[in-house]
Design a protein around this motif. Structure first.
Motif, PDB file in Angstrom:
ATOM      1  N   ARG A  23       0.830  -1.209   0.000  1.00 53.00           N
ATOM      2  CA  ARG A  23       0.000   0.000   0.000  1.00 53.00           C
ATOM      3  C   ARG A  23       0.861   1.254   0.000  1.00 53.00           C
ATOM      4  NH1 ARG A  23      -5.285   0.318   2.122  1.00 53.00           N
ATOM      5  NH2 ARG A  23      -4.556   1.986   3.458  1.00 53.00           N
ATOM      6  N   ALA A  24       1.950   1.231   0.777  1.00 55.02           N
ATOM      7  CA  ALA A  24       2.842   2.394   0.827  1.00 55.02           C
ATOM      8  C   ALA A  24       3.496   2.626  -0.534  1.00 55.02           C
ATOM      9  CB  ALA A  24       3.890   2.201   1.918  1.00 55.02           C
ATOM     10  N   SER A  29      -3.154   6.287   0.839  1.00 53.30           N
ATOM     11  CA  SER A  29      -3.183   7.136   2.022  1.00 53.30           C
ATOM     12  C   SER A  29      -3.387   6.285   3.273  1.00 53.30           C
ATOM     13  CB  SER A  29      -4.324   8.142   1.910  1.00 53.30           C
ATOM     14  OG  SER A  29      -4.534   8.793   3.144  1.00 53.30           O
ATOM     15  N   PRO A  30      -2.658   6.603   4.343  1.00 57.13           N
ATOM     16  CA  PRO A  30      -2.879   5.864   5.602  1.00 57.13           C
ATOM     17  C   PRO A  30      -4.288   6.048   6.152  1.00 57.13           C
ATOM     18  CG  PRO A  30      -0.854   7.140   5.702  1.00 57.13           C
ATOM     19  CD  PRO A  30      -1.562   7.554   4.447  1.00 57.13           C
ATOM     20  N   SER A  31      -4.995   7.085   5.701  1.00 58.83           N
ATOM     21  CA  SER A  31      -6.358   7.304   6.192  1.00 58.83           C
ATOM     22  C   SER A  31      -7.383   6.442   5.458  1.00 58.83           C
ATOM     23  CB  SER A  31      -6.746   8.781   6.052  1.00 58.83           C
ATOM     24  OG  SER A  31      -6.772   9.156   4.691  1.00 58.83           O
ATOM     25  N   ASN A  39     -17.144  -1.288  -3.327  1.00 61.08           N
ATOM     26  CA  ASN A  39     -17.689   0.069  -3.442  1.00 61.08           C
ATOM     27  C   ASN A  39     -16.816   1.103  -2.732  1.00 61.08           C
ATOM     28  OD1 ASN A  39     -18.207  -0.266  -0.710  1.00 61.08           O
ATOM     29  ND2 ASN A  39     -20.430  -0.181  -0.910  1.00 61.08           N
ATOM     30  N   GLY A  40     -15.686   0.656  -2.162  1.00 57.84           N
ATOM     31  CA  GLY A  40     -14.751   1.565  -1.501  1.00 57.84           C
ATOM     32  C   GLY A  40     -14.982   1.750  -0.020  1.00 57.84           C
ATOM     33  N   SER A  41     -16.112   1.276   0.499  1.00 60.18           N
ATOM     34  CA  SER A  41     -16.373   1.421   1.931  1.00 60.18           C
ATOM     35  C   SER A  41     -15.527   0.415   2.715  1.00 60.18           C
ATOM     36  CB  SER A  41     -17.860   1.230   2.238  1.00 60.18           C
ATOM     37  OG  SER A  41     -18.276  -0.087   1.964  1.00 60.18           O
ATOM     38  N   PRO A  42     -15.173   0.761   3.955  1.00 56.61           N
ATOM     39  CA  PRO A  42     -14.314  -0.133   4.737  1.00 56.61           C
ATOM     40  C   PRO A  42     -15.006  -1.450   5.100  1.00 56.61           C
ATOM     41  CG  PRO A  42     -14.945   1.789   6.040  1.00 56.61           C
ATOM     42  CD  PRO A  42     -15.522   1.976   4.666  1.00 56.61           C
ATOM     43  N   VAL A  43     -14.219  -2.518   5.163  1.00 54.71           N
ATOM     44  CA  VAL A  43     -14.712  -3.811   5.634  1.00 54.71           C
ATOM     45  C   VAL A  43     -14.859  -3.707   7.154  1.00 54.71           C
ATOM     46  CG1 VAL A  43     -14.145  -6.251   5.901  1.00 54.71           C
ATOM     47  CG2 VAL A  43     -13.642  -5.083   3.745  1.00 54.71           C
ATOM     48  N   SER A  44     -16.016  -4.099   7.660  1.00 54.58           N
ATOM     49  CA  SER A  44     -16.281  -4.022   9.103  1.00 54.58           C
ATOM     50  C   SER A  44     -16.115  -5.397   9.748  1.00 54.58           C
ATOM     51  CB  SER A  44     -17.703  -3.518   9.344  1.00 54.58           C
ATOM     52  OG  SER A  44     -18.637  -4.497   8.938  1.00 54.58           O
ATOM     53  N   ALA A  45     -16.091  -5.398  11.069  1.00 51.95           N
ATOM     54  CA  ALA A  45     -16.045  -6.661  11.808  1.00 51.95           C
ATOM     55  C   ALA A  45     -17.267  -7.507  11.465  1.00 51.95           C
ATOM     56  CB  ALA A  45     -15.971  -6.394  13.308  1.00 51.95           C
TER      57      ALA A  45
END
Length: 108
Positions: A23-24, A29-31, A39-45
């Motif tokens: 990724r680096a 971006s680290p954010s 769809n770009g949304s974060p994977v949740s628990a």
């Protein structure tokens, strides 16, 4: 889950480290989320638990994953209960120790 199939047994830390390096290099971006859905949304628990539930006949909950991970981290990953308590955010080693199941051994 089975210790043979637990992420601690297959070098999960090395895999995550390699992913972070990639990724680096890509300039991510680290954010941005570490893992994202299409769809770009974060994977949740909840997403991870749902995926695990769809692919196993074993009942999987956040609590059962925490227990399995804690047990494997101490039993196979080489962490002490003190180290695990710090990494896992437990305020006391006694509370953390309750998550480490006896399959790991009586010396915890």
């Amino acid at each position: 889950g089975s210790p043979a199939h637990h992420p601690c047994s297959v070098g999960a830390a090395r895999a995550v480290t390699a992913w972070l390096r990639l990724r680096a290099r890509r300039g991510d971006s680290p954010s941005e989320p570490l893992w994202a859905k299409s769809n770009g949304s974060p994977v949740s628990a909840a997403d991870v638990i749902g995926l695990m539930q769809r692919h196993t006949s074993v009942r999987v909950t956040r609590h059962s994953v925490r227990i399995a991970s804690a047990s494997a981290a101490v039993g196979e990953g080489g962490l002490t209960v003190a180290q695990l308590a710090t990494l896992g955010g437990w305020k006391s080693q006694d509370t953390c120790r309750a998550y480490v199941r006896s399959a790991v051994g009586a010396s915890i």
